[in-house]
Design a protein around this motif. Structure first.
Motif, PDB file in Angstrom:
ATOM      1  N   THR A   1     -45.957 101.262 -17.361  1.00  0.00           N
ATOM      2  CA  THR A   1     -47.277 100.631 -17.264  1.00  0.00           C
ATOM      3  C   THR A   1     -47.451  99.954 -15.909  1.00  0.00           C
ATOM      4  N   ALA A   2     -46.414  99.234 -15.471  1.00  0.00           N
ATOM      5  CA  ALA A   2     -46.496  98.543 -14.185  1.00  0.00           C
ATOM      6  C   ALA A   2     -46.652  99.533 -13.038  1.00  0.00           C
ATOM      7  N   ARG A   3     -45.967 100.653 -13.086  1.00  0.00           N
ATOM      8  CA  ARG A   3     -46.076 101.647 -12.019  1.00  0.00           C
ATOM      9  C   ARG A   3     -47.470 102.264 -11.979  1.00  0.00           C
ATOM     10  N   PHE A   4     -47.986 102.603 -13.160  1.00  0.00           N
ATOM     11  CA  PHE A   4     -49.356 103.141 -13.178  1.00  0.00           C
ATOM     12  C   PHE A   4     -50.347 102.130 -12.607  1.00  0.00           C
ATOM     13  N   LEU A   5     -50.142 100.879 -12.955  1.00  0.00           N
ATOM     14  CA  LEU A   5     -51.085  99.835 -12.548  1.00  0.00           C
ATOM     15  C   LEU A   5     -51.028  99.584 -11.045  1.00  0.00           C
TER      16      LEU A   5
ATOM     17  N   LEU B   1     -48.384  93.302 -21.561  1.00  0.00           N
ATOM     18  CA  LEU B   1     -49.075  92.316 -20.727  1.00  0.00           C
ATOM     19  C   LEU B   1     -48.423  92.292 -19.360  1.00  0.00           C
ATOM     20  N   VAL B   2     -49.283  92.160 -18.320  1.00  0.00           N
ATOM     21  CA  VAL B   2     -48.770  92.093 -16.947  1.00  0.00           C
ATOM     22  C   VAL B   2     -49.300  90.798 -16.327  1.00  0.00           C
ATOM     23  N   PHE B   3     -48.396  90.012 -15.712  1.00  0.00           N
ATOM     24  CA  PHE B   3     -48.757  88.736 -15.078  1.00  0.00           C
ATOM     25  C   PHE B   3     -48.415  88.795 -13.595  1.00  0.00           C
ATOM     26  N   ASP B   4     -49.262  88.120 -12.775  1.00  0.00           N
ATOM     27  CA  ASP B   4     -48.989  88.073 -11.342  1.00  0.00           C
ATOM     28  C   ASP B   4     -48.080  86.906 -11.006  1.00  0.00           C
ATOM     29  N   GLU B   5     -47.980  86.587  -9.677  1.00  0.00           N
ATOM     30  CA  GLU B   5     -47.059  85.552  -9.254  1.00  0.00           C
ATOM     31  C   GLU B   5     -47.459  84.170  -9.765  1.00  0.00           C
TER      32      GLU B   5
ATOM     33  N   SER C   1     -41.112  88.243 -30.841  1.00  0.00           N
ATOM     34  CA  SER C   1     -42.452  87.671 -30.945  1.00  0.00           C
ATOM     35  C   SER C   1     -42.925  87.916 -32.373  1.00  0.00           C
ATOM     36  N   ASP C   2     -42.843  86.876 -33.173  1.00  0.00           N
ATOM     37  CA  ASP C   2     -43.089  87.024 -34.621  1.00  0.00           C
ATOM     38  C   ASP C   2     -42.121  88.093 -35.170  1.00  0.00           C
ATOM     39  N   ASP C   3     -42.678  89.171 -35.781  1.00  0.00           N
ATOM     40  CA  ASP C   3     -41.830  90.239 -36.331  1.00  0.00           C
ATOM     41  C   ASP C   3     -41.572  91.355 -35.324  1.00  0.00           C
ATOM     42  N   ASN C   4     -42.140  91.218 -34.121  1.00  0.00           N
ATOM     43  CA  ASN C   4     -42.003  92.267 -33.114  1.00  0.00           C
ATOM     44  C   ASN C   4     -40.888  91.931 -32.128  1.00  0.00           C
ATOM     45  N   GLN C   5     -40.303  92.993 -31.598  1.00  0.00           N
ATOM     46  CA  GLN C   5     -39.332  92.818 -30.535  1.00  0.00           C
ATOM     47  C   GLN C   5     -40.079  92.738 -29.207  1.00  0.00           C
ATOM     48  N   LEU C   6     -39.627  91.865 -28.333  1.00  0.00           N
ATOM     49  CA  LEU C   6     -40.316  91.611 -27.066  1.00  0.00           C
ATOM     50  C   LEU C   6     -39.332  91.780 -25.917  1.00  0.00           C
ATOM     51  N   ALA C   7     -39.718  92.601 -24.936  1.00  0.00           N
ATOM     52  CA  ALA C   7     -38.906  92.811 -23.741  1.00  0.00           C
ATOM     53  C   ALA C   7     -39.706  92.400 -22.519  1.00  0.00           C
ATOM     54  N   GLY C   8     -39.078  91.604 -21.653  1.00  0.00           N
ATOM     55  CA  GLY C   8     -39.745  91.191 -20.424  1.00  0.00           C
ATOM     56  C   GLY C   8     -38.957  91.627 -19.214  1.00  0.00           C
ATOM     57  N   ILE C   9     -39.662  92.201 -18.188  1.00  0.00           N
ATOM     58  CA  ILE C   9     -38.990  92.657 -16.972  1.00  0.00           C
ATOM     59  C   ILE C   9     -39.745  92.121 -15.760  1.00  0.00           C
ATOM     60  N   LEU C  10     -39.026  91.999 -14.661  1.00  0.00           N
ATOM     61  CA  LEU C  10     -39.621  91.604 -13.385  1.00  0.00           C
ATOM     62  C   LEU C  10     -39.808  92.868 -12.543  1.00  0.00           C
ATOM     63  N   TYR C  11     -41.084  93.193 -12.200  1.00  0.00           N
ATOM     64  CA  TYR C  11     -41.380  94.400 -11.431  1.00  0.00           C
ATOM     65  C   TYR C  11     -41.776  93.990 -10.020  1.00  0.00           C
ATOM     66  N   GLU C  12     -41.045  94.510  -9.034  1.00  0.00           N
ATOM     67  CA  GLU C  12     -41.302  94.182  -7.635  1.00  0.00           C
ATOM     68  C   GLU C  12     -41.767  95.447  -6.906  1.00  0.00           C
ATOM     69  N   GLU C  13     -42.932  95.378  -6.286  1.00  0.00           N
ATOM     70  CA  GLU C  13     -43.478  96.539  -5.576  1.00  0.00           C
ATOM     71  C   GLU C  13     -44.462  96.039  -4.527  1.00  0.00           C
TER      72      GLU C  13
ATOM     73  N   VAL D   1     -44.581  90.107 -13.684  1.00  0.00           N
ATOM     74  CA  VAL D   1     -43.843  89.974 -14.930  1.00  0.00           C
ATOM     75  C   VAL D   1     -44.537  90.829 -15.986  1.00  0.00           C
ATOM     76  N   VAL D   2     -43.798  91.732 -16.594  1.00  0.00           N
ATOM     77  CA  VAL D   2     -44.358  92.638 -17.598  1.00  0.00           C
ATOM     78  C   VAL D   2     -43.693  92.346 -18.939  1.00  0.00           C
ATOM     79  N   LEU D   3     -44.533  92.063 -19.947  1.00  0.00           N
ATOM     80  CA  LEU D   3     -44.045  91.837 -21.308  1.00  0.00           C
ATOM     81  C   LEU D   3     -44.506  92.994 -22.184  1.00  0.00           C
ATOM     82  N   ALA D   4     -43.522  93.630 -22.860  1.00  0.00           N
ATOM     83  CA  ALA D   4     -43.836  94.736 -23.773  1.00  0.00           C
ATOM     84  C   ALA D   4     -43.339  94.363 -25.153  1.00  0.00           C
ATOM     85  N   SER D   5     -44.224  94.509 -26.171  1.00  0.00           N
ATOM     86  CA  SER D   5     -43.873  94.133 -27.537  1.00  0.00           C
ATOM     87  C   SER D   5     -44.279  95.245 -28.484  1.00  0.00           C
ATOM     88  N   ALA D   6     -43.470  95.462 -29.510  1.00  0.00           N
ATOM     89  CA  ALA D   6     -43.776  96.472 -30.531  1.00  0.00           C
ATOM     90  C   ALA D   6     -42.944  96.185 -31.771  1.00  0.00           C
TER      91      ALA D   6
END
Length: 455
Positions: A49-53, A81-85, A119-131, A137-142
């Protein structure tokens, strides 16, 4: 609890423990692998998602949302979700659902670059994307519904497999334990029918290969020794009764003779002399029987101490010659011992003296010249004393029976004795872990040898 049930229970506990540990390892391993795999998919989704964005200018936010919702690898209840600096939300894959997160989570992602949480009943992964100089900061939950269903099915399968395995183990354990112990049940049945009246009965020894067959073999050996002991006891009682009856019958006859009519003083004196002789014989026989019974006691009840065998020989010789001065005992060494320990044994001096006294007395009694030849010898392990005579001797058949209680050889009938002395000697030497042997030739003499391990 019966041995069969105890074996089945112990075996079942062992197998149940193994199955439980195996099931736990499988479940934990599978769960961990499934969770890590799902987090990897979340991270991959966040990175894509971060690369496409950032990298694809032709893709705007709306198009990217459409791509996220319709991709083949879309996950259940997936949100990105994608967050800036400045921690401002610059992209959200869905508008009607939000990801619950703490603001500190974004700072943590910036520090460690990758975070795995819930995140509640979902698993949440957060990564730092530098480009391009940007740090997003990208948060992915499912929700890993498929993985949880697989874990639930695996858990149910393992539980039922564990219960079924334990039940099957208990059943098979009881069955095979019963099969293995069936020979013991048969032995118990056979043993319960053995009494003092049928000691000749023996157990089935099978092919003598396994431990149970060896148990039957050893038990049959015990029965053989027990039967022999009963026979010896019957023989002992029979012979003892016969030997006791003879002097008692003589006593009664002398008393009846004295009461039959009036006798002279000389006749009464003769009767009293005969009564005294029979009484002495009866006392001597009783003492011998008592001593024989005492030697049957356990060796732990007999005091043991270091004993010099040459001293025992000399004490026995002096006592014999003091009681019978017309006897002769010649003593010498087969080989001179190198040290005192070679003639020192652990034993009871009085009992060993009784053995040598008996052997010397027999040698002198059955020899025409009333002479006994005694020799002492040693080697690296044992000490021996031999007593030789030139008396009446015995046949080879009689030497095999000479140590049985009350047995006397045919040519010894004219000599005093009860046939108990050699039985006592053998028992005393057995208590000393020693042995006694005999070599004899009829009308030529006998050689008795005792052998005891020295210190």
């Amino acid at each position: 609890m019966k041995i069969r049930n105890r074996i089945a229970l112990q075996f079942s506990l062992i197998v149940a423990t193994i199955l439980l540990a195996f099931s736990i390892v499988i479940y934990v391993t599978t769960t961990t692998y499934s969770r890590d795999d799902f987090y990897d998919r979340l991270k991959s989704k966040a990175l894509t998602t971060a690369r496409f964005l950032i990298q694809v200018n032709e893709v705007d936010h709306n198009l990217l949302k459409i791509i996220d919702r319709n991709t083949l690898t879309a996950l259940y209840d997936e949100k990105v979700l994608v967050f800036d600096e400045q921690n401002r939300l610059i992209y959200s894959s869905v508008d009607d659902h939000i990801i619950h997160y703490q603001r500190g989570l974004l700072d943590e992602v910036r520090q460690v670059k990758e975070v795995e949480t819930w995140s509640d009943d979902n698993q949440l992964a957060g990564i730092l994307y530098e480009e391009g100089g940007r740090k997003l900061v990208v948060l992915a939950s499912a929700n890993d519904r498929f993985g949880r269903n697989k874990q639930k099915n695996l858990r149910i399968t393992l539980i039922w497999g564990l219960l079924g395995g334990i039940g099957l183990t208990i059943g098979l354990g009881v069955f095979f334990a019963g099969q293995s112990l069936r020979p013991i049940d048969e032995i118990n049945t056979q043993v319960s029918t053995i009494t003092a009246r049928n000691l000749r009965q023996r157990l089935d020894e099978g092919d003598r290969r396994d431990e149970i067959d060896q148990l039957a073999v050893n038990f049959n050996a015990v029965l053989g020794r027990l039967e022999q002991a009963f026979e010896q006891q019957r023989s002992f009682v029979s012979h003892a009764s016969h030997e006791l009856r003879t002097p008692l019958a003589a006593l009664k006859s002398e008393i009846q003779l004295g009461l039959l009519r009036r006798l002279t003083a000389e006749e009464y004196e003769t009767i009293l002399t005969n009564l005294l002789s029979d009484a002495d014989r009866l006392i001597g026989l009783t003492n011998s029987l008592l001593f024989l019974a005492r030697t049957l006691e356990n060796i732990s009840q007999m005091p043991l101490a270091p004993v010099q065998m040459e001293e025992v020989v000399l004490l026995a010789r002096d006592e014999l010659l003091s009681a019978r001065p017309h006897y002769r005992v010649e003593f010498d060494y087969d080989n001179l011992p190198e040290s005192e320990t070679e003639t020192t044994v652990s034993g009871n001096e009085e009992l060993l003296k009784r053995v040598l006294l008996n052997l010397m007395d027999n040698a002198c009694k059955y020899s025409a010249n009333h002479t006994a030849h005694v020799r002492l010898g040693t080697d690296a392990r044992s000490c021996w004393v031999s007593v030789c005579d030139e008396g009446i001797g015995m046949t080879s058949e009689e030497t095999e029976l000479i140590f049985e209680p009350f047995y006397r050889s045919a040519n010894a009938a004219g000599y005093e004795g009860f046939g108990i002395g050699l039985s006592i000697c053998q028992r005393i030497l057995e208590l000393h872990q020693g042995s006694i042997t005999v070599e004899s030739r009829l009308n030529e003499g006998s050689l008795f040898t005792i052998n005891i391990a020295h210190l």
